[in-house]
Design a protein around this motif. Structure first.
Motif, PDB file in Angstrom:
ATOM      1  N   GLN A 116      22.629 -29.431  58.642  1.00 19.62           N
ATOM      2  CA  GLN A 116      21.762 -28.237  59.088  1.00 19.62           C
ATOM      3  C   GLN A 116      21.599 -29.510  60.507  1.00 19.62           C
ATOM      4  O   GLN A 116      20.820 -28.592  61.319  1.00 19.62           O
ATOM      5  N   TYR A 117      20.844 -30.722  60.411  1.00 13.76           N
ATOM      6  CA  TYR A 117      20.063 -31.670  61.007  1.00 13.76           C
ATOM      7  C   TYR A 117      20.315 -31.696  62.682  1.00 13.76           C
ATOM      8  O   TYR A 117      20.012 -31.191  63.351  1.00 13.76           O
ATOM      9  N   ARG A 118      21.933 -31.431  62.344  1.00 13.63           N
ATOM     10  CA  ARG A 118      22.456 -30.845  63.834  1.00 13.63           C
ATOM     11  C   ARG A 118      23.373 -30.462  64.455  1.00 13.63           C
ATOM     12  O   ARG A 118      24.107 -30.264  65.265  1.00 13.63           O
ATOM     13  N   GLY A 119      22.026 -29.142  63.059  1.00 19.80           N
ATOM     14  CA  GLY A 119      22.990 -27.656  63.569  1.00 19.80           C
ATOM     15  C   GLY A 119      24.544 -27.130  63.563  1.00 19.80           C
ATOM     16  O   GLY A 119      25.026 -26.542  64.136  1.00 19.80           O
ATOM     17  N   ARG A 120      25.182 -28.266  62.761  1.00 23.93           N
ATOM     18  CA  ARG A 120      26.438 -28.447  61.968  1.00 23.93           C
ATOM     19  C   ARG A 120      26.647 -26.835  61.529  1.00 23.93           C
ATOM     20  O   ARG A 120      25.703 -25.920  60.451  1.00 23.93           O
ATOM     21  N   SER A 121      27.987 -25.686  61.342  1.00 26.73           N
ATOM     22  CA  SER A 121      27.882 -24.181  61.366  1.00 26.73           C
ATOM     23  C   SER A 121      27.547 -24.268  59.773  1.00 26.73           C
ATOM     24  O   SER A 121      28.042 -25.258  58.532  1.00 26.73           O
ATOM     25  N   LEU A 122      27.475 -23.203  59.003  1.00 26.80           N
ATOM     26  CA  LEU A 122      26.593 -23.197  57.024  1.00 26.80           C
ATOM     27  C   LEU A 122      28.809 -22.758  56.980  1.00 26.80           C
ATOM     28  O   LEU A 122      29.429 -23.883  56.097  1.00 26.80           O
ATOM     29  N   ASP A 123      29.491 -22.186  57.645  1.00 28.55           N
ATOM     30  CA  ASP A 123      31.059 -22.050  56.684  1.00 28.55           C
ATOM     31  C   ASP A 123      31.566 -23.372  57.103  1.00 28.55           C
ATOM     32  O   ASP A 123      32.303 -23.599  56.252  1.00 28.55           O
ATOM     33  N   GLU A 124      31.121 -24.553  57.982  1.00 28.51           N
ATOM     34  CA  GLU A 124      32.544 -25.391  57.671  1.00 28.51           C
ATOM     35  C   GLU A 124      31.150 -26.644  56.871  1.00 28.51           C
ATOM     36  O   GLU A 124      32.238 -27.086  56.276  1.00 28.51           O
ATOM     37  N   TYR A 125      29.797 -26.433  56.864  1.00 31.40           N
ATOM     38  CA  TYR A 125      29.503 -26.819  55.490  1.00 31.40           C
ATOM     39  C   TYR A 125      30.640 -26.445  54.020  1.00 31.40           C
ATOM     40  O   TYR A 125      30.644 -27.311  52.948  1.00 31.40           O
ATOM     41  N   LYS A 126      30.479 -25.103  53.899  1.00 29.60           N
ATOM     42  CA  LYS A 126      30.934 -24.554  52.564  1.00 29.60           C
ATOM     43  C   LYS A 126      32.268 -25.533  52.201  1.00 29.60           C
ATOM     44  O   LYS A 126      32.665 -25.340  51.535  1.00 29.60           O
ATOM     45  N   LYS A 127      33.232 -25.314  53.312  1.00 30.32           N
ATOM     46  CA  LYS A 127      34.538 -25.800  53.659  1.00 30.32           C
ATOM     47  C   LYS A 127      34.396 -27.889  52.858  1.00 30.32           C
ATOM     48  O   LYS A 127      34.964 -27.510  52.093  1.00 30.32           O
ATOM     49  N   GLN A 128      33.584 -28.323  53.439  1.00 29.28           N
ATOM     50  CA  GLN A 128      33.518 -29.212  53.623  1.00 29.28           C
ATOM     51  C   GLN A 128      32.943 -30.102  51.889  1.00 29.28           C
ATOM     52  O   GLN A 128      33.602 -30.741  51.143  1.00 29.28           O
ATOM     53  N   PHE A 129      31.908 -29.386  51.496  1.00 28.91           N
ATOM     54  CA  PHE A 129      30.982 -29.014  50.606  1.00 28.91           C
ATOM     55  C   PHE A 129      32.133 -28.834  48.685  1.00 28.91           C
ATOM     56  O   PHE A 129      31.850 -29.301  48.940  1.00 28.91           O
ATOM     57  N   GLU A 130      32.760 -28.000  48.931  1.00 29.26           N
ATOM     58  CA  GLU A 130      34.066 -27.166  48.095  1.00 29.26           C
ATOM     59  C   GLU A 130      34.609 -28.034  48.015  1.00 29.26           C
ATOM     60  O   GLU A 130      35.200 -29.011  46.535  1.00 29.26           O
ATOM     61  N   ALA A 131      35.206 -29.385  48.867  1.00 23.97           N
ATOM     62  CA  ALA A 131      36.109 -30.071  48.993  1.00 23.97           C
ATOM     63  C   ALA A 131      35.407 -31.636  48.334  1.00 23.97           C
ATOM     64  O   ALA A 131      36.341 -32.207  47.279  1.00 23.97           O
ATOM     65  N   LEU A 132      34.228 -32.268  48.395  1.00 26.56           N
ATOM     66  CA  LEU A 132      33.343 -32.937  48.138  1.00 26.56           C
ATOM     67  C   LEU A 132      33.614 -32.982  46.839  1.00 26.56           C
ATOM     68  O   LEU A 132      33.992 -33.737  46.233  1.00 26.56           O
ATOM     69  N   LEU A 133      33.043 -31.297  46.453  1.00 26.22           N
ATOM     70  CA  LEU A 133      32.876 -31.112  44.649  1.00 26.22           C
ATOM     71  C   LEU A 133      33.829 -31.482  43.470  1.00 26.22           C
ATOM     72  O   LEU A 133      34.230 -32.109  42.817  1.00 26.22           O
ATOM     73  N   ALA A 134      35.496 -31.329  45.046  1.00 30.22           N
ATOM     74  CA  ALA A 134      36.570 -30.663  44.202  1.00 30.22           C
ATOM     75  C   ALA A 134      36.488 -32.330  43.641  1.00 30.22           C
ATOM     76  O   ALA A 134      37.033 -33.005  42.940  1.00 30.22           O
ATOM     77  N   GLN A 135      36.362 -32.806  44.404  1.00 36.14           N
ATOM     78  CA  GLN A 135      36.256 -34.729  44.722  1.00 36.14           C
ATOM     79  C   GLN A 135      35.891 -35.347  43.885  1.00 36.14           C
ATOM     80  O   GLN A 135      36.100 -36.256  42.541  1.00 36.14           O
ATOM     81  N   ALA A 136      34.673 -35.174  43.509  1.00 35.91           N
ATOM     82  CA  ALA A 136      33.427 -35.621  42.387  1.00 35.91           C
ATOM     83  C   ALA A 136      33.820 -35.409  40.714  1.00 35.91           C
ATOM     84  O   ALA A 136      34.000 -35.534  40.121  1.00 35.91           O
ATOM     85  N   ILE A 137      34.822 -34.108  40.853  1.00 38.07           N
ATOM     86  CA  ILE A 137      35.315 -33.688  39.272  1.00 38.07           C
ATOM     87  C   ILE A 137      36.781 -34.771  39.119  1.00 38.07           C
ATOM     88  O   ILE A 137      36.845 -34.691  38.218  1.00 38.07           O
TER      89      ILE A 137
END
Length: 236
Positions: A116-137
């Motif tokens: 958010q601070y760097r102005g990155r897109s929400l869509d990019e965040y969703k994709k990368q967050f989902e991948a991180l969460l899958a890895q966390a699992i």
């Protein structure tokens, strides 16, 4: 030496060696039990997880492990993969370099403020967050019930953000959190919303660290008060 004395000495030495072996083996068993009895906790994130500007004991993962131990749940010191300034993709690279050793009994994920601070897109965040969460699992042996997500705090209320459009920051943080919560629900992962409490820093300077931006140990304690019951129910 007489045959009787030799026999007695032999029996004594064999008995003594057996006793030593038993004690050593028993000690190893106790150590193994201690290690096996302590749950493993992996915390993934950024400055909020590594505890920028607070002592190690004030970091919320450390406070959580301490609180769990005090409640009767044996928890090893948390393993933390987090660095101040990391975005979602940088956390991913950090994980690859850290070589974590699963399976873990508990895994947390808190990431996104720097997107958010760097102005990155929400869509990019969703994709990368989902991948991180899958890895966390996957780190939790594929068990989503052993993973929890912590929401992003609203740094718009801190002295750091006074002249940085606090209202805009708050709205964007809320959007990122809404996305993270929806993805967490999709994966069946617990989502702990600490954001409303983080906004209290607007009226309580003690909730902000000396750098004027990050949470203080006091705020992290408030986070743990919300996280603890969730984690206790997950473990028990």
């Amino acid at each position: 030496m007489s045959k009787a004395k030799y026999t007695f000495l032999t029996i004594f030495l064999l008995s003594y060696m057996a006793l030593l072996g038993y004690n050593e083996g028993n000690k190893q068993n106790i150590e193994s039990m201690d290690q096996a009895g302590s749950l493993k906790f992996l915390a993934l994130g950024d400055s909020y997880t590594i505890g920028e500007s607070v002592s190690e004991n004030d970091r919320w993962p450390v406070q959580l492990a301490t609180a769990l131990n005090q409640s009767g749940i044996s928890m090893a010191p948390p393993e933390i993969i987090a660095t101040t300034g990391w975005t979602t993709d940088e956390l991913q690279k950090g994980i690859e370099k850290a070589f974590p050793k699963p399976p873990y009994d508990l895994v947390s994920l808190l990431i996104g403020v720097n997107n958010q601070y760097r102005g990155r897109s929400l869509d990019e965040y969703k994709k990368q967050f989902e991948a991180l969460l899958a890895q966390a699992i996957s780190f939790a042996d594929g068990k989503a019930e052993k993973v929890f997500v912590v929401s992003i705090p609203d740094y718009g209320v801190t002295p750091f953000a006074t002249d940085r459009n606090p209202e805009k920051i708050g709205k964007e943080i809320d959007a990122f959190n809404k996305a993270a919560e929806a993805i967490s629900e999709k994966f069946g992962v617990a989502f702990v919303n600490i954001t409303p409490g983080s906004k209290e820093a607007a009226n309580d300077p003690e909730l902000v660290a000396n750098d004027g931006l990050h949470p203080s140990g006091k705020m992290y304690t408030q986070w743990v008060s919300k996280i603890l019951p969730v984690v206790e129910s997950m473990i028990k």
